[in-house]
Design an enzyme around this catalytic site. Structure first.
Site, short mmCIF file in Angstrom:
data_model
loop_
_atom_site.label_atom_id
_atom_site.label_comp_id
_atom_site.label_asym_id
_atom_site.label_seq_id
_atom_site.Cartn_x
_atom_site.Cartn_y
_atom_site.Cartn_z
N ARG A 1 -16.78 -46.62 -13.97
CA ARG A 1 -17.06 -47.96 -14.51
C ARG A 1 -15.84 -48.53 -15.23
O ARG A 1 -15.58 -49.73 -15.15
CB ARG A 1 -18.28 -47.92 -15.43
CG ARG A 1 -18.83 -49.31 -15.71
CD ARG A 1 -20.17 -49.27 -16.38
NE ARG A 1 -20.10 -48.63 -17.69
CZ ARG A 1 -21.16 -48.34 -18.44
NH1 ARG A 1 -22.37 -48.64 -18.01
NH2 ARG A 1 -21.03 -47.76 -19.61
N LYS B 1 -17.24 -53.91 -18.66
CA LYS B 1 -17.36 -53.60 -20.10
C LYS B 1 -16.05 -54.03 -20.75
O LYS B 1 -15.16 -53.19 -21.00
CB LYS B 1 -17.65 -52.11 -20.27
CG LYS B 1 -18.32 -51.77 -21.58
CD LYS B 1 -18.96 -50.41 -21.51
CE LYS B 1 -19.38 -49.89 -22.86
NZ LYS B 1 -20.41 -50.67 -23.52
N GLU C 1 -30.18 -58.92 -20.15
CA GLU C 1 -30.12 -57.65 -20.88
C GLU C 1 -30.25 -57.87 -22.38
O GLU C 1 -30.35 -59.00 -22.85
CB GLU C 1 -28.91 -56.80 -20.49
CG GLU C 1 -27.57 -57.40 -20.73
CD GLU C 1 -26.46 -56.47 -20.27
OE1 GLU C 1 -26.63 -55.25 -20.18
OE2 GLU C 1 -25.36 -57.00 -20.03
N1 PLP Z 1 -25.29 -53.33 -21.44
C1 PLP Z 1 -24.30 -53.53 -22.31
C2 PLP Z 1 -23.85 -54.91 -22.56
C3 PLP Z 1 -23.73 -52.44 -22.97
O1 PLP Z 1 -22.75 -52.62 -23.85
C4 PLP Z 1 -24.19 -51.14 -22.70
C5 PLP Z 1 -23.58 -49.98 -23.34
O2 PLP Z 1 -22.77 -49.31 -22.80
C6 PLP Z 1 -25.23 -50.99 -21.78
C7 PLP Z 1 -25.76 -52.09 -21.18
C8 PLP Z 1 -25.75 -49.63 -21.46
O3 PLP Z 1 -24.92 -48.95 -20.58
P1 PLP Z 1 -24.87 -47.37 -20.60
O4 PLP Z 1 -26.26 -46.89 -20.39
O5 PLP Z 1 -24.00 -47.02 -19.45
O6 PLP Z 1 -24.31 -46.98 -21.90
C1 COI Z 2 -22.76 -47.97 -25.69
O1 COI Z 2 -23.98 -47.91 -25.56
O2 COI Z 2 -22.04 -46.99 -25.51
C2 COI Z 2 -22.10 -49.20 -26.04
O3 COI Z 2 -20.96 -49.32 -25.74
C3 COI Z 2 -22.87 -50.22 -26.72
C4 COI Z 2 -22.22 -50.81 -27.94
C5 COI Z 2 -22.12 -49.90 -29.10
C6 COI Z 2 -21.00 -51.59 -27.63
#
Ligand code: PLP
Ligand code: COI
Length: 342
Positions: free
Chosen positions: A82, A185, A221
């Site tokens: 990612r 991200k 989201e």
């Molecule tokens: N959506 C956003 C905007 C986020 O910052 C995050 C955090 O990483 C997620 C979703 C969840 O992604 P993940 O489950 O890969 O941490």
């Molecule tokens: C995460 O869930 O790892 C994120 O990056 C979310 C947030 C703290 C930016």
């Protein structure tokens, strides 16, 4: 090794200094050697592209001390992929998966004393970050990049922990554009969410449930996390081009299938909210954070999701199963953990 003097079970989701971070520089078209640093600062040019044009991206993943004493990192290769995507999304050099994994293992080993003990409920959060370092005044990508990884021990993201919190939706703010950077991200998405996020906090909500930025008809989201709802035997989660493809959500979808549930990844209209039996924000930081009520700030509608004020049975089971796998208590049938033996 001196045990870190930390009250692990009282940790929130904040920055706690650790001993080392690791860095790697991209220069002359290639990544260099991994450097270990004990400094919490970086030196960069005042005209660096990261500072002026937001050329940066980051990741978040967690390592856990298991029941058997082993350290497990949850699906790190997905984070490597990612951050490569995110780097492409803002025209930066991509780190290799091998380098990402080597940096990750190195920074965890060097900070072993900060890995929270089994049973504390806390984990070691790993934050990879890439920034454009070249001085530019014109809007152009950098030639040189710094990729670094820091770690910090964390507890729950929402101070309520695994208890339902209320979230709000509003059509007044978007965090991303319909064909913009929402699926990456990158820091700019988070800067764009701060005004709405702080407004929500002031009103007593834990997060904003964003709508799709094009039509404002569908759920997108939930602050820094994906969103899912449970309806009967279905796990429902938004399909959208403007959300981050969450690794946690992907894992929960798989667990829901393992439980014999239907998984529906599709547009989820706002009008469907009253039919939800359960809802939650999900992500690395949020894990599964159950939603109590959803309030529409524009129409005044208020929907109570967690009717008895407790997490629903499916969210409970998903949360326990996910945590059990990460702590080595439940068999990791999907080979999600990378186990570090030390
Ligand atoms: N959506 C956003 C905007 C986020 O910052 C995050 C955090 O990483 C997620 C979703 C969840 O992604 P993940 O489950 O890969 O941490
Ligand atoms: C995460 O869930 O790892 C994120 O990056 C979310 C947030 C703290 C930016």
């Amino acid at each position: 090794m001196k045990e870190a003097d930390i009250n692990w079970s009282a940790l929130g989701f904040g920055y706690v200094p650790t001993d080392y971070n690791v860095r790697c520089y991209y220069r002359n078209g290639q990544w260099g050697e991994i450097e270990v640093s004990s400094s919490e600062t970086i030196e960069m040019h005042i005209a660096a592209t990261a500072l002026h044009y937001g050329q940066e991206c980051f990741e978040g993943l967690k390592a856990f001390r298991g029941k058997d004493g082993k350290v497990r990192v949850f699906r790190p290769i997905e984070n490597a992929k990612r951050i490569q995507d995110s780097a492409r999304g803002v025209k930066m050099a991509e780190i290799t998966t091998e380098k990402f994994m080597e940096m990750m293992e190195t920074v965890i080993r060097l900070n072993e004393r900060f890995i929270p003990p089994y049973g504390s409920g806390a984990s070691l959060y790993i934050r990879p970050l890439e920034i454009g370092m070249t001085a530019r005044v014109g809007v152009k990508p950098a030639d040189e990049y710094c990729f670094l990884m820091l770690v910090t021990p964390v507890g729950p993201y929402f101070k309520e922990g695994f208890k339902p919190t209320n979230i709000c939706l509003t059509r007044e703010y978007d965090r991303v554009a319909p064909k913009g950077t929402g699926r990456f991200k990158v820091g700019g998405n988070y800067a764009a969410s701060l005004v709405a996020g702080e407004k929500a906090h002031e009103l007593g909500y834990s997060a904003v449930l964003y709508l799709d930025p094009k039509e404002k008809k569908y759920l997108d989201e939930c602050g820094p996390a994906n969103f899912y709802a449970i309806k009967g035997n279905s796990y429902i989660t938004p399909a959208s081009e403007s959300i981050l493809p969450s690794i946690t959500n992907d894992s929960l979808m798989q667990l829901a299938r393992d439980f014999g549930m239907e998984v529906e990844r599709r547009h989820v209209p706002v009008e469907e909210i009253p039919t939800f039996d359960e809802a939650a924000a999900c992500g690395t930081a949020a894990v599964c954070s159950p939603v109590g009520e959803i309030h529409d700030l524009d129409t005044g509608d208020k929907w109570v999701i967690a009717k008895d004020g407790k997490p629903g049975p499916v969210t409970n089971r998903l949360y326990d199963t996910l945590n059990g796998i990460r702590l080595g208590e439940i068999e990791d049938t999907h080979n999600w953990n990378v186990v570090l033996d030390f």
